[in-house]
Design an enzyme around this catalytic site. Structure first.
Site, PDB file in Angstrom:
ATOM      1  N   MET A  28      38.449  44.572  46.227  1.00 48.96           N
ATOM      2  CA  MET A  28      37.384  45.741  46.241  1.00 48.96           C
ATOM      3  C   MET A  28      38.239  45.881  47.828  1.00 48.96           C
ATOM      4  O   MET A  28      37.281  46.789  47.551  1.00 48.96           O
ATOM      5  CB  MET A  28      36.048  45.772  46.003  1.00 48.96           C
ATOM      6  CG  MET A  28      35.514  44.938  44.731  1.00 48.96           C
ATOM      7  SD  MET A  28      33.836  45.970  43.537  1.00 48.96           S
ATOM      8  CE  MET A  28      32.556  45.247  45.191  1.00 48.96           C
ATOM      9  N   HIS A  35      40.613  36.070  50.545  1.00 42.61           N
ATOM     10  CA  HIS A  35      41.950  37.212  49.468  1.00 42.61           C
ATOM     11  C   HIS A  35      43.569  36.759  49.752  1.00 42.61           C
ATOM     12  O   HIS A  35      44.012  36.417  48.613  1.00 42.61           O
ATOM     13  CB  HIS A  35      41.638  39.049  49.987  1.00 42.61           C
ATOM     14  CG  HIS A  35      40.895  38.899  49.700  1.00 42.61           C
ATOM     15  ND1 HIS A  35      39.680  39.602  50.548  1.00 42.61           N
ATOM     16  CD2 HIS A  35      39.273  39.354  47.940  1.00 42.61           C
ATOM     17  CE1 HIS A  35      38.068  40.173  49.710  1.00 42.61           C
ATOM     18  NE2 HIS A  35      38.395  40.108  48.649  1.00 42.61           N
ATOM     19  N   GLN A 153      31.445  35.119  37.435  1.00 46.95           N
ATOM     20  CA  GLN A 153      32.630  36.113  37.228  1.00 46.95           C
ATOM     21  C   GLN A 153      34.045  35.676  36.328  1.00 46.95           C
ATOM     22  O   GLN A 153      34.209  36.267  35.919  1.00 46.95           O
ATOM     23  CB  GLN A 153      33.053  37.010  38.031  1.00 46.95           C
ATOM     24  CG  GLN A 153      33.990  38.296  38.474  1.00 46.95           C
ATOM     25  CD  GLN A 153      34.532  38.726  39.553  1.00 46.95           C
ATOM     26  OE1 GLN A 153      33.714  40.258  40.220  1.00 46.95           O
ATOM     27  NE2 GLN A 153      35.135  38.578  40.460  1.00 46.95           N
TER      28      GLN A 153
HETATM   29  O1  PAF Z   1      35.642  40.126  42.588  1.00 50.95           O
HETATM   30  C1  PAF Z   1      35.498  41.557  43.440  1.00 50.95           C
HETATM   31  O2  PAF Z   1      36.300  42.062  44.346  1.00 50.95           O
HETATM   32  C2  PAF Z   1      35.178  42.617  41.479  1.00 50.95           C
HETATM   33  O3  PAF Z   1      34.562  42.105  40.887  1.00 50.95           O
HETATM   34  C3  PAF Z   1      36.256  43.017  40.810  1.00 50.95           C
HETATM   35  C4  PAF Z   1      36.478  41.657  39.864  1.00 50.95           C
HETATM   36  C5  PAF Z   1      37.525  42.895  41.791  1.00 50.95           C
HETATM   37  C6  PAF Z   1      35.901  44.061  40.109  1.00 50.95           C
HETATM   38  O4  PAF Z   1      36.178  44.940  41.083  1.00 50.95           O
END
Ligand code: PAF
Length: 292
Positions: A28, A35, A153
């Site tokens: 996001m 990241h 997630q």
């Molecule tokens: O982890 C994230 O940044 C978000 O939940 C994702 C996987 C990009 C989905 O919007």
């Protein structure tokens, strides 16, 4: 490598054929060292690393931080270029969810989407799975890389891919932390210096909990709770959302006599910032009490 940026589905479709195997890092934006670790991992897995940058409204509840979520596209593109990313897909909301042209079909996260983090954020995982599946269909990666920081997630994406036969291999990277233990998160930038000190209680609780793993589940939770209770009494306080010891694939809480791999997951709010963290651990049986 030249960085190709696609803002629309048409641009993405036109560019996709010129790349071979793609490892996608869905994000996001507001990219940080965590990241970067996903991008580096992706680089070792496929010919091209693709990064998607999209703040997905579907995964935010009505009282959450969608409007103030950091949007830093110029900086993010510089990070991607620096990490040798070949393709960035940075769509608008209208591109992902064209108004008036959607039937309203979404992915349901099922029962697992309603527990632990899902209990605090109703609908959140439906939104995550829906956008991830859409991104997979648009980018058509062979591999996708996610962070273990969002452990539930990750487990749910793995389930979706298995249940819906999505031909994408899911890979994961360990949580990246600051030297003092704070898990990196795009939301950390909301924290004032005193709030950041309180936020450290989450990772400390996980470390104390993990250290108690050889003594069994009850001791793990007790050790973690004692740190979190203390943080609830500091200024600014931690408002604890949950601390749970769960099975890593189902996210159901483990029994008191459980032996095996588990995830200690914690979430709380400091000021107005919702933070989550977790650690994997291996639970061994509680040692027998000594008798004379
Ligand atoms: O982890 C994230 O940044 C978000 O939940 C994702 C996987 C990009 C989905 O919007």
């Amino acid at each position: 490598m030249t960085l190709v940026i696609a803002r629309t589905r048409e641009e993405l479709a036109a560019e996709r054929s010129s790349f071979g195997t793609i490892a996608l890092v869905p994000t996001m934006g507001a990219l940080h060292e965590g990241h970067r670790s996903l991008m580096r991992r992706a680089r070792g897995l496929a010919g091209t690393v693709a990064v998607s940058i999209f703040v997905n409204p579907l995964q935010f509840g009505p009282n959450e931080d969608l409007d103030r979520y950091p949007r830093t596209l110029t900086d993010d593109l510089a990070v991607c270029a620096d990490e040798g990313v070949g393709l960035v897909f940075a769509p608008t909301v209208e591109t992902m969810y064209p108004e008036g042209r959607s039937t309203g079909v979404t992915v349901s996260a099922g029962e697992m989407g309603t527990i632990v983090e899902g209990a605090s954020r109703p609908g959140h995982f439906d939104g995550v799975l829906t956008v991830v599946l859409k991104l997979f269909n648009l980018v058509r990666p062979e591999i996708a890389v996610f962070g273990e920081k969002d452990a539930q997630q990750l487990a749910m994406i793995r389930r979706m891919v298995a249940d819906l036969n999505v031909p994408v291999w899911i890979d994961a990277c360990p949580t990246v932390r600051e030297n003092d233990g704070l898990a990196l998160s795009s939301r950390n930038r909301y924290l004032s210096p005193p709030e950041r000190v309180t936020a450290l209680s989450l990772s400390l609780a996980l470390r104390r909990g993990a250290a108690a793993a050889p003594d069994g589940p009850a001791k793990v939770l007790k050790a973690a709770r004692s740190v979190l209770d203390e943080a609830a009494d500091t200024e600014p306080p931690l408002e604890l959302d949950y601390v749970k010891l769960v099975d890593p694939t189902t996210f159901h809480e483990v029994d008191e006599d459980y032996v095996g791999p588990a995830v200690l997951a914690v979430a709380g709010t400091v000021g107005s910032t919702h933070l989550i963290d977790n650690t994997p651990l291996y639970l061994t049986p509680e040692p027998p009490t000594e008798t004379r």
